[in-house]
Structures are given as C-alpha cells and as structure tokens.
Design an enzyme around this catalytic site. Structure first.
Site, PDB file in Angstrom:
ATOM      1  N   THR A  97     -16.505  22.707  30.532  1.00  0.00           N
ATOM      2  CA  THR A  97     -15.651  22.751  29.338  1.00  0.00           C
ATOM      3  C   THR A  97     -14.963  21.389  29.244  1.00  0.00           C
ATOM      4  O   THR A  97     -14.164  21.040  30.120  1.00  0.00           O
ATOM      5  CB  THR A  97     -14.584  23.858  29.447  1.00  0.00           C
ATOM      6  OG1 THR A  97     -15.246  25.103  29.651  1.00  0.00           O
ATOM      7  CG2 THR A  97     -13.744  23.924  28.175  1.00  0.00           C
ATOM      8  N   LYS A 172     -15.948  26.338  21.881  1.00  0.00           N
ATOM      9  CA  LYS A 172     -15.202  26.775  23.071  1.00  0.00           C
ATOM     10  C   LYS A 172     -13.691  26.556  22.863  1.00  0.00           C
ATOM     11  O   LYS A 172     -12.868  27.359  23.307  1.00  0.00           O
ATOM     12  CB  LYS A 172     -15.708  26.010  24.299  1.00  0.00           C
ATOM     13  CG  LYS A 172     -14.946  26.256  25.586  1.00  0.00           C
ATOM     14  CD  LYS A 172     -15.220  27.603  26.221  1.00  0.00           C
ATOM     15  CE  LYS A 172     -14.387  27.776  27.487  1.00  0.00           C
ATOM     16  NZ  LYS A 172     -14.625  29.039  28.163  1.00  0.00           N
ATOM     17  N   LYS A 240      -5.933  22.511  31.031  1.00  0.00           N
ATOM     18  CA  LYS A 240      -6.888  21.432  30.716  1.00  0.00           C
ATOM     19  C   LYS A 240      -7.529  21.709  29.358  1.00  0.00           C
ATOM     20  O   LYS A 240      -7.632  20.828  28.506  1.00  0.00           O
ATOM     21  CB  LYS A 240      -7.941  21.386  31.839  1.00  0.00           C
ATOM     22  CG  LYS A 240      -9.043  20.366  31.688  1.00  0.00           C
ATOM     23  CD  LYS A 240     -10.374  20.956  31.310  1.00  0.00           C
ATOM     24  CE  LYS A 240     -10.926  21.987  32.237  1.00  0.00           C
ATOM     25  NZ  LYS A 240     -12.200  22.541  31.778  1.00  0.00           N
TER      26      LYS A 240
HETATM   27  N1  LIG Z   1     -13.803  29.669  36.455  1.00  0.00           N
HETATM   28  C1  LIG Z   1     -13.946  30.268  35.273  1.00  0.00           C
HETATM   29  O1  LIG Z   1     -13.639  31.458  35.098  1.00  0.00           O
HETATM   30  C2  LIG Z   1     -14.503  29.484  34.087  1.00  0.00           C
HETATM   31  C3  LIG Z   1     -14.840  30.178  32.924  1.00  0.00           C
HETATM   32  C4  LIG Z   1     -15.363  29.479  31.838  1.00  0.00           C
HETATM   33  C5  LIG Z   1     -15.499  28.088  31.915  1.00  0.00           C
HETATM   34  N2  LIG Z   1     -15.129  27.427  33.049  1.00  0.00           N
HETATM   35  C6  LIG Z   1     -15.290  25.965  33.078  1.00  0.00           C
HETATM   36  O2  LIG Z   1     -16.425  25.661  33.885  1.00  0.00           O
HETATM   37  C7  LIG Z   1     -16.212  24.421  34.574  1.00  0.00           C
HETATM   38  C8  LIG Z   1     -16.348  24.662  36.086  1.00  0.00           C
HETATM   39  O3  LIG Z   1     -15.364  25.618  36.469  1.00  0.00           O
HETATM   40  P1  LIG Z   1     -15.322  26.262  37.942  1.00  0.00           P
HETATM   41  O4  LIG Z   1     -14.367  27.406  37.864  1.00  0.00           O
HETATM   42  O5  LIG Z   1     -16.687  26.454  38.471  1.00  0.00           O
HETATM   43  O6  LIG Z   1     -14.606  25.060  38.737  1.00  0.00           O
HETATM   44  P2  LIG Z   1     -14.511  24.818  40.317  1.00  0.00           P
HETATM   45  O7  LIG Z   1     -14.760  26.065  41.075  1.00  0.00           O
HETATM   46  O8  LIG Z   1     -13.249  24.069  40.551  1.00  0.00           O
HETATM   47  O9  LIG Z   1     -15.753  23.838  40.585  1.00  0.00           O
HETATM   48  C9  LIG Z   1     -15.776  22.539  40.088  1.00  0.00           C
HETATM   49  C10 LIG Z   1     -17.054  21.874  40.542  1.00  0.00           C
HETATM   50  O10 LIG Z   1     -17.077  20.524  40.078  1.00  0.00           O
HETATM   51  C11 LIG Z   1     -17.180  19.630  41.186  1.00  0.00           C
HETATM   52  N3  LIG Z   1     -16.399  18.423  40.895  1.00  0.00           N
HETATM   53  C12 LIG Z   1     -15.119  18.378  40.440  1.00  0.00           C
HETATM   54  N4  LIG Z   1     -14.741  17.091  40.278  1.00  0.00           N
HETATM   55  C13 LIG Z   1     -15.791  16.336  40.632  1.00  0.00           C
HETATM   56  C14 LIG Z   1     -16.015  14.940  40.680  1.00  0.00           C
HETATM   57  N5  LIG Z   1     -15.063  14.070  40.301  1.00  0.00           N
HETATM   58  N6  LIG Z   1     -17.208  14.492  41.115  1.00  0.00           N
HETATM   59  C15 LIG Z   1     -18.172  15.372  41.486  1.00  0.00           C
HETATM   60  N7  LIG Z   1     -18.023  16.711  41.457  1.00  0.00           N
HETATM   61  C16 LIG Z   1     -16.851  17.179  41.038  1.00  0.00           C
HETATM   62  C17 LIG Z   1     -16.636  20.410  42.353  1.00  0.00           C
HETATM   63  O11 LIG Z   1     -17.121  19.857  43.569  1.00  0.00           O
HETATM   64  P3  LIG Z   1     -16.397  20.194  44.982  1.00  0.00           P
HETATM   65  O12 LIG Z   1     -16.995  21.489  45.456  1.00  0.00           O
HETATM   66  O13 LIG Z   1     -16.735  19.043  45.846  1.00  0.00           O
HETATM   67  O14 LIG Z   1     -14.906  20.301  44.702  1.00  0.00           O
HETATM   68  C18 LIG Z   1     -17.199  21.796  42.067  1.00  0.00           C
HETATM   69  O15 LIG Z   1     -18.565  21.865  42.376  1.00  0.00           O
HETATM   70  C19 LIG Z   1     -14.813  23.934  34.145  1.00  0.00           C
HETATM   71  O16 LIG Z   1     -14.945  23.011  33.098  1.00  0.00           O
HETATM   72  C20 LIG Z   1     -14.121  25.208  33.686  1.00  0.00           C
HETATM   73  O17 LIG Z   1     -13.110  24.950  32.722  1.00  0.00           O
HETATM   74  C21 LIG Z   1     -14.648  28.091  34.143  1.00  0.00           C
END
Ligand SMILES: NC(=O)c1ccc[n+]([C@@H]2O[C@H](COP(=O)([O-])OP(=O)(O)OC[C@H]3O[C@@H](n4cnc5c(N)ncnc54)[C@H](OP(=O)(O)O)[C@@H]3O)[C@@H](O)[C@H]2O)c1
Length: 290
Positions: A97, A172, A240
C-alpha cells in the site's frame, strides 16, 4: 505454471507467496531479514535469493509486498534492486500500500526496459492473506493486468483493474478513508452502550442485523468490547495510509476533515503504546477519559 519472485515476506507477503507455491508456481523469495526467506523456502519448497535482483532473475512475474514508498525504492532500485534483474517480458506487480506517484514511477521505469507493471494493493488483512481470499485493486495497462490476474488469483478472490497505473493505490485510499471514520463511530457506539450498562454482545447481535452492520462490526465489535487489540491491521500502517490519502487530497482538492481528526486519535493510540495494535483500538482513547 509461472516462474515467480516474491519480495517481502511479512505478515501479508509470507502467506501470499505460500499460496503461489501451493498452486504449483516456481517461487524464489527474497526478504531483507534473510532467515525469514530461508524458513519460507523450507516450508513451501521454493528457493531463497540473497538480493531482490537475484530473486527477479529469470522470473516472469515479480511481486513486491513491503511497507511504504521508501521500502519499495530500496528493493526496486539500485544495483541489487528488482528492476536490475527483470528479464524480458516480465511483469512487476506491487502489492505494497503506497502512493499513486510511486506506482506511476515504477511503471515508467519498467516500461523504459520494455517490461510491464501493475500496482495491486490488497484488502482483507492477515486472515485474507492466509486464506487466499484478498481483494486486489489494480492499476496498469489491461495487457499487463490480464497476464498477472490468473497468477494473483492464487491469493485473491476479487482481482479488479481500476484504471491506469496508480488507480489501484487510489482505490485503496478510498477503502482506507471509508474505514477510518467508521471505526471511530463503532468505538463511540460501543463505549456509549457499555457506559449505559447494556449487554453489548446482545446489542451487537441485534444491530448487526440492521443498517449499522459493517465488516468492522462483524469482525471487530466483540474484541473492542473486550479491549483486545493484539492482532489485525496495525495502527502504524493505518497512519501511513491516512498520510498518503491526505497528501493525495492536497493535490486533488478533496476535503478530509474527519480523516485528519481520526489520524490525531490514532496518534493518541500510538502515544499509549499501541502502534502495533489493531486499528479498532480507537476505543482505547475513549476509555482513557475515565
Ligand atoms: N497487515 C495487514 O493486515 C495489511 C492489510 C492490507 C494491506 N497491508 C499492506 O501490505 C504491506 C505489507 O504489510 P505487512 O503487514 O505484511 O508488513 P510487515 O509484516 O511489516 O512486513 C513488511 C515486509 O517488508 C520488508 N521491508 C520493510 N522495509 C524494507 C526495506 N527498507 N527494505 C527491504 N525490505 C523491507 C520487511 O522485511 P523484514 O522482514 O526484514 O522486516 C517485511 O518482509 C504494507 O504496505 C501494508 O500497509 C497490510
């Protein structure tokens, strides 16, 4: 079956990449914290790559699912970035997102190399990712979308092209705007009912059959009554997303007065230690007033 790379194995990416492997696609995964990629490869029978570029090499589809615009830049650009590894005819799909601007930027840079791009943010949360039933809102050229759609259906129940690059992210944003104020309304209603001494489980059971029904009510009202927030969609991600919405509104002239206020309420939740709490924790602010 396709050769795929999946970059970003977080709460969402890990199970999404798992669904691709379960459907028989050949998946190479990259994660900044490499232990997670190795664990994923072991669990799902794919491969782990040391850099986004290595993961993207030879893939027909490269999926990103990281945190925000800056994170996209750090996995997509540079010598070790995914763009450097894209092969001929590859489609780059971004599930993060993020802003509509970065979607347009990624499409322009992919096109310069003769590659295709789709921005494809998701809705449905951790449970949607784990159960493979996400809603996916896409932007890009129809030809790119039609190639990527059947592969995304490994974890998407509703996969829809909304318009050109950036249109998925804009959709979104509408999604998040529609949720933010509603959650505050739900919090105020539940808090009011509890103070009035009502049996809130009974209240929710009754009013969820009428005009007050919503996904948030069906999925979050009970845990809000109980004050449980250690699951779900984290407040830090919502803030965010609201920031992205407010920046976009500054450009398109839309008024977002309630959104700005809700963002302040989320700031209060963060100050109370709730940055990783589910977004339904808005009710916590109302209880602090005791
Ligand atoms: N969680 C939800 O319910 C949900 C629902 C809808 C949409 N989203 C969206 O989907 C996306 C991912 O969400 P998530 O919940 O999966 O997040 P998350 O669990 O925090 O995972 C983030 C991922 O991105 C990687 N990452 C972050 N910063 C990075 C960087 N600078 N360089 C390389 N890798 C990096 C992290 O690696 P590491 O493992 O090394 O930290 C991890 O693999 C976001 O944009 C969020 O807004 C989330």
């Amino acid at each position: 079956m396709a050769k795929c790379a999946f970059i970003g194995l977080g709460i969402m990416g890990y199970p999404m990449a798992g669904h691709l492997a379960a459907k028989g696609h050949e998946v190479t995964a990259y994660n900044r914290t490499s232990a997670k990629a190795e664990q994923w490869a072991k669990q799902h029978g794919g491969r782990a790559a040391p850099t986004p570029r290595e993961a993207a090499k030879g893939a027909e589809f490269v999926f990103l699912c990281v945190g925000n615009d800056d994170d996209i830049r750090s996995v997509a650009y540079g010598d070790d970035g995914a763009l450097a590894g894209l092969g001929n005819g590859c489609v780059l799909v971004d599930h993060t997102t993020a802003s509509a601007d970065i979607a347009r930027e990624l499409e322009a840079d992919a096109k310069k190399q003769g590659k295709q791009f789709v921005d494809a943010p998701v809705s449905g949360g951790q449970a949607g990712a784990e159960n493979g039933v996400l809603t996916i809102m896409c932007g890009g050229e129809p030809a790119a979308f039609e190639r990527a759609r059947p592969v995304m259906e490994a974890y998407g129940r509703a996969v829809t092209l909304m318009g050109p690059a950036g249109a998925g992210q804009l959709t979104k944003m509408v999604n998040q705007l529609c949720i933010a104020g509603l959650v505050q309304g739900l919090a105020e209603g539940i808090n009011f009912g509890q103070r009035a001494g009502l049996d809130m489980e009974k209240v929710i059971a009754v009013i969820s059959k009428g005009a007050a029904q919503s996904w948030q009510m069906d999925n979050r009202a009970s845990t809000m009554v109980q004050g449980k927030f250690d699951f779900g969609f984290p407040v830090v991600w919502m803030r965010k997303d609201l920031k992205i919405c407010m920046e976009e509104a500054n450009r398109n002239g839309a008024l977002l007065p309630t959104t700005a206020l809700i963002d302040q309420y989320y700031h209060q939740v963060v100050k109370a230690g709730g940055s990783r709490w589910d977004t339904s924790s808005l009710i916590h602010n109302l209880r602090l007033l005791d």
